[in-house]
Design a protein around this motif. Structure first.
Motif, PDB file in Angstrom:
ATOM      1  N   SER A 162       0.795  -1.229   0.000  1.00  0.00           N
ATOM      2  CA  SER A 162       0.000   0.000   0.000  1.00  0.00           C
ATOM      3  C   SER A 162       0.830   1.283   0.000  1.00  0.00           C
ATOM      4  O   SER A 162       0.391   2.287  -0.578  1.00  0.00           O
ATOM      5  N   LEU A 168      -4.369   5.243  -3.217  1.00  0.00           N
ATOM      6  CA  LEU A 168      -5.343   4.148  -3.217  1.00  0.00           C
ATOM      7  C   LEU A 168      -5.359   3.426  -1.869  1.00  0.00           C
ATOM      8  O   LEU A 168      -5.655   2.226  -1.799  1.00  0.00           O
ATOM      9  N   GLU A 171      -8.719   1.657  -0.939  1.00  0.00           N
ATOM     10  CA  GLU A 171      -8.995   0.479  -1.762  1.00  0.00           C
ATOM     11  C   GLU A 171      -8.084  -0.692  -1.382  1.00  0.00           C
ATOM     12  O   GLU A 171      -8.544  -1.841  -1.250  1.00  0.00           O
ATOM     13  N   LEU A 175      -9.556  -4.117   0.296  1.00  0.00           N
ATOM     14  CA  LEU A 175      -9.417  -5.429  -0.338  1.00  0.00           C
ATOM     15  C   LEU A 175      -8.602  -6.379   0.537  1.00  0.00           C
ATOM     16  O   LEU A 175      -8.906  -7.581   0.624  1.00  0.00           O
TER      17      LEU A 175
END
Length: 423
Positions: A162, A168, A171, A175
């Motif tokens: 990440s 992001l 997201e 996930l």
């Protein structure tokens, strides 16, 4: 000369003694009279390392080990320890990466504490979705347990990466926690059948408690290793991209070896096919311990030709045409299964009340029919009838030996839920 019988009064006065052992202390006990008991404490004279080893067994292994568990428990415990160690270390690294991606600069200790907050949210969605697959987990607990750890490592990998795309963050974190949520449900749902396979003396609670003790210790050391790595080698994203995959490979390998060591004794399609194949080919009946290393954990639904190429679980309306349904019912009037032979495989559909014994009967018919069909010139229906007669003559001996070997034949776990019932 006449043999002199021992005096009854003298025999009754002979000392009665025994030794009672609790942990590492032994007591020498002797009756002096009906109401008097003398005891003497005898300390363990073995080397200290032996006493420490026994103390370790008492804390982390079930009472009566190794006689109270089935074969393979030690290997299972060894790889379970390694699995939890690597999992805990990966968790620390992934949490630290998430906080970096969110714009924070946490210490390793902060990463460990905040991990409890980050696992919420999308994780619950993953849990709800995975909870609908419980029947499949009953059928193939080993495969689903491995899949659970693969999903966990996938979610951890997303968290570790990440910082490369902080825009992001939501997201990636969502996930990652979604995959972890599915992993948590699958791991917990498969825990009971795995432990049950080792419960030789009905000691399931003791097995569960000692397994949790091993997991706790491994997690503590894993968190410590994760904090150390996060402070040194893995303080940068480059370090995490090297160490993370290595820990993940060890993690998945460990759980795969755990599952291979577990001798599960319930009947599912793969294990039933393997039992039938061994019996038809060599007259040998395999035990759960015999089959554990032969199970295909990646593709459990494979068709075994020596067992009749049986495929189970398809809906009845897809297996049999209406014009042929009554004909099959006449061949197996009292059975809780229907068999329809095709060009590539043999379909078997089970009644709602079918047990493992019914599935075994149907599987044996299919296996014998496939063997007879190679040499027979008559119609396939006649082959099925001859195979059924042969199964009837041999099945009682097979069933009796299966129970001796430790198999549970009272249920059949196909995992699909596709059964039929006559109206």
């Amino acid at each position: 000369m006449e043999k002199k019988e021992p005096d009854k009064e003298e025999a009754s006065q002979r000392p009665v003694f025994w030794i009672e052992t609790i942990d590492n202390v032994s007591q020498y006990c002797q009756f002096k009279s009906e109401r008097t008991l003398n005891t003497k404490v005898v300390f363990d004279s073995r080397p200290a390392i032996h006493r420490v080893a026994e103390s370790f067994l008492n804390k982390f292994f079930p009472s009566g080990y190794p006689y109270s568990v089935n074969e393979g428990y030690l290997r299972y415990s060894q790889f379970r320890t390694l699995q939890h160690f690597t999992s805990a270390a990966l968790s620390v690294l992934s949490t630290q990466s998430l906080l970096f991606a969110a714009g924070l600069r946490p210490t390793p200790a902060q990463a460990t504490a905040v991990s409890w907050v980050l696992k919420d949210g999308m994780q619950h969605v993953g849990k709800l979705i995975c909870s609908n697959l419980g029947a499949r987990m009953d059928s193939e607990p080993k495969s689903w347990r491995i899949l659970a750890d693969v999903l966990y490592d996938l979610g951890t990998g997303l968290e570790v990466l990440s910082p490369l795309c902080p825009q992001l963050f939501l997201e990636m974190a969502g996930l990652g926690n979604f995959a972890k949520g599915m992993a948590v449900v699958a791991a917990r749902a498969t825990r009971l059948p795995i432990y049950s396979s080792f419960a030789k003396e009905g000691n399931l609670s003791d097995l569960f408690a000692k397994g949790e003790a091993i997991s706790t210790v491994a997690n503590v050391f894993g968190i410590g290793a994760g904090i150390y790595l996060a402070s040194t080698i893995c303080s940068s994203i480059q370090g995490k991209m090297v160490v993370g995959p290595l820990l993940s490979v060890i993690h998945v390998y460990s759980v795969a070896e755990e599952m291979r060591a577990a001798p599960i004794n319930t009947l599912n399609p793969q294990r039933t096919a393997m039992i039938v194949a061994d019996f038809v080919k060599a007259g040998h009946i395999s035990s759960p311990a015999d089959l554990r290393y032969r199970e295909d954990l990646l593709f459990p639904g494979r068709i075994i030709e020596d067992a009749g190429s049986v495929k189970v679980g398809r809906p009845l309306h897809e297996v049999v045409k209406p014009s042929k349904l009554q004909q099959l019912r006449d061949i197996f009037p009292k059975e809780k299964f229907l068999i329809n032979r095709g060009s590539k495989w043999t379909d078997m559909v089970l009644d709602h009340n079918a047990t493992g014994e019914d599935a075994l009967r149907g599987w044996l018919v299919a296996a014998y029919a496939k063997t007879m069909e190679k040499s027979a010139n008559g119609p396939s229906d006649r082959v099925l009838e001859e195979a059924y007669d042969k199964m009837e003559s041999l099945f009682p001996a097979l069933l009796s030996e299966l129970k001796v070997k430790g198999w549970h034949t009272d249920r059949f776990l196909d995992g699909t839920g596709n059964r039929f019932a006559w109206q």
